[in-house]
Design a protein around this motif. Structure first.
Motif, PDB file in Angstrom:
ATOM      1  N   ASP A   4      13.868  26.582 -25.025  1.00 41.37           N
ATOM      2  CA  ASP A   4      15.207  26.597 -24.708  1.00 41.37           C
ATOM      3  C   ASP A   4      15.163  26.628 -23.056  1.00 41.37           C
ATOM      4  O   ASP A   4      14.682  27.961 -22.610  1.00 41.37           O
ATOM      5  N   ALA A   6      17.352  26.884 -20.589  1.00 44.13           N
ATOM      6  CA  ALA A   6      18.696  27.049 -19.986  1.00 44.13           C
ATOM      7  C   ALA A   6      18.452  27.367 -18.606  1.00 44.13           C
ATOM      8  O   ALA A   6      19.565  27.066 -17.660  1.00 44.13           O
ATOM      9  N   THR A  35      20.886  23.942 -21.502  1.00 49.46           N
ATOM     10  CA  THR A  35      22.585  24.091 -21.436  1.00 49.46           C
ATOM     11  C   THR A  35      22.808  23.271 -20.023  1.00 49.46           C
ATOM     12  O   THR A  35      22.321  23.211 -19.336  1.00 49.46           O
ATOM     13  N   LYS A  38      24.617  26.240 -16.396  1.00 49.83           N
ATOM     14  CA  LYS A  38      23.918  27.135 -15.600  1.00 49.83           C
ATOM     15  C   LYS A  38      23.839  26.323 -14.084  1.00 49.83           C
ATOM     16  O   LYS A  38      24.986  26.294 -13.437  1.00 49.83           O
ATOM     17  N   GLY A  44      28.433  22.340 -22.208  1.00 55.20           N
ATOM     18  CA  GLY A  44      27.537  21.572 -22.756  1.00 55.20           C
ATOM     19  C   GLY A  44      25.954  21.710 -22.917  1.00 55.20           C
ATOM     20  O   GLY A  44      25.729  22.681 -22.112  1.00 55.20           O
TER      21      GLY A  44
HETATM   22  C1  LIG Z   1      18.649  31.198 -22.655  1.00 51.66           C
HETATM   23  C2  LIG Z   1      20.058  30.734 -22.952  1.00 51.66           C
HETATM   24  N1  LIG Z   1      20.188  29.699 -23.719  1.00 51.66           N
HETATM   25  C3  LIG Z   1      21.378  29.349 -24.000  1.00 51.66           C
HETATM   26  C4  LIG Z   1      22.627  29.734 -23.464  1.00 51.66           C
HETATM   27  C5  LIG Z   1      23.842  29.420 -23.827  1.00 51.66           C
HETATM   28  O1  LIG Z   1      24.365  28.525 -23.079  1.00 51.66           O
HETATM   29  P1  LIG Z   1      25.997  28.039 -23.147  1.00 51.66           P
HETATM   30  O2  LIG Z   1      26.745  29.176 -22.890  1.00 51.66           O
HETATM   31  O3  LIG Z   1      26.163  26.816 -22.022  1.00 51.66           O
HETATM   32  O4  LIG Z   1      26.059  27.662 -24.560  1.00 51.66           O
HETATM   33  C6  LIG Z   1      22.336  30.979 -22.544  1.00 51.66           C
HETATM   34  C7  LIG Z   1      23.547  31.437 -21.940  1.00 51.66           C
HETATM   35  O5  LIG Z   1      23.279  32.473 -21.204  1.00 51.66           O
HETATM   36  C8  LIG Z   1      21.127  31.498 -22.219  1.00 51.66           C
HETATM   37  O6  LIG Z   1      20.863  32.418 -21.721  1.00 51.66           O
END
Ligand SMILES: Cc1ncc(COP(=O)(O)O)c(C=O)c1O
Length: 218
Positions: A4, A6, A35, A38, A44
């Motif tokens: 992930d 993100a 995601t 960020k 999305g």
């Molecule tokens: C590591 C990680 N993955 C996924 C997400 C979720 O992202 P979203 O809010 O766009 O669904 C976050 C949100 O803080 C995150 O820190």
């Protein structure tokens, strides 16, 4: 291997491609998800992987199959963001120069801050009570940060989540470090171990009594 990314997409790596570029290991992650909320500044998410996997997910991932797709305007904004990530590296460079200044400054002030590998600076607070009171006072000083507590982290491991961006000026960062240091000194949590910070936090009661549903145990 599934990652992930993100906090990596748009930020990590020479051209902002994320964790694989950061470690110079392109193609090493089988399932790379992230995601769009960020660095890309929208909503999305995405999954990238083998053709077979993506084909499978198109039909069997409930979050894709049974929900409205992203609005066209959001997609247009995202395309523009991707273009900017490719063509204007100066934003990423400014962000990293902010990170390189801010995280050591917090550490020097006496906070427990892990080495920065992303624009997220986590400041150890231990109990959720200390974190919420500290965070509220920070907010009163004009600084908004994220509050991360159980179940996002283990009980007793609450952290402030300080998110930097490329537009923060040196003055913004200095004001933030000063405010944190002032509060840290007042709460007596500078240059302390996690156990000592937890002990201080154990004596803190929430002023507004807004304990989370699992009670005052974290
Ligand atoms: C590591 C990680 N993955 C996924 C997400 C979720 O992202 P979203 O809010 O766009 O669904 C976050 C949100 O803080 C995150 O820190």
């Amino acid at each position: 291997l599934m990652v992930d990314d993100a906090h990596g997409v748009g930020v990590l790596g020479r051209t902002g491609r994320g964790i694989e570029e950061h470690w110079e290991m392109p193609g090493s992650v089988d399932v790379l998800m992230g995601t769009l909320s960020k660095a890309l500044g929208a909503v999305g998410g995405f999954v990238s992987g083998s053709k077979d996997l993506i084909y499978y997910l198109r039909f069997f991932a409930p979050s894709g199959m049974f929900t409205t797709s992203l609005p066209a305007a959001v997609c247009a904004g995202l395309l523009e963001t991707l273009r900017l990530i490719r063509s204007e590296p100066e934003h990423r460079e400014r962000l990293w120069s902010n990170i390189r200044y801010f995280m050591p400054a917090l550490r020097n002030a006496g906070f427990l801050v892990p080495d920065a590998v992303s624009p997220i600076g986590t400041v150890f607070m231990g109990t959720h009570t200390l974190m919420l009171e500290f965070s509220r006072e920070l907010f009163d000083a004009g600084i908004k940060c994220g509050n991360v507590m159980y179940p996002a982290v283990a009980k007793g491991e609450s952290i402030l989540r300080m998110t930097l961006n490329a537009r923060h000026t040196m003055q913004d960062l200095q004001v933030t470090v000063d405010a944190l240091e002032r509060l840290g000194r007042r709460w007596g949590i500078l240059h302390r171990s996690p156990e000592e910070i937890r002990e201080i936090g154990a004596r803190v009661r929430l002023r507004r009594g807004d304990d989370p549903p699992w009670g005052a145990v974290s």
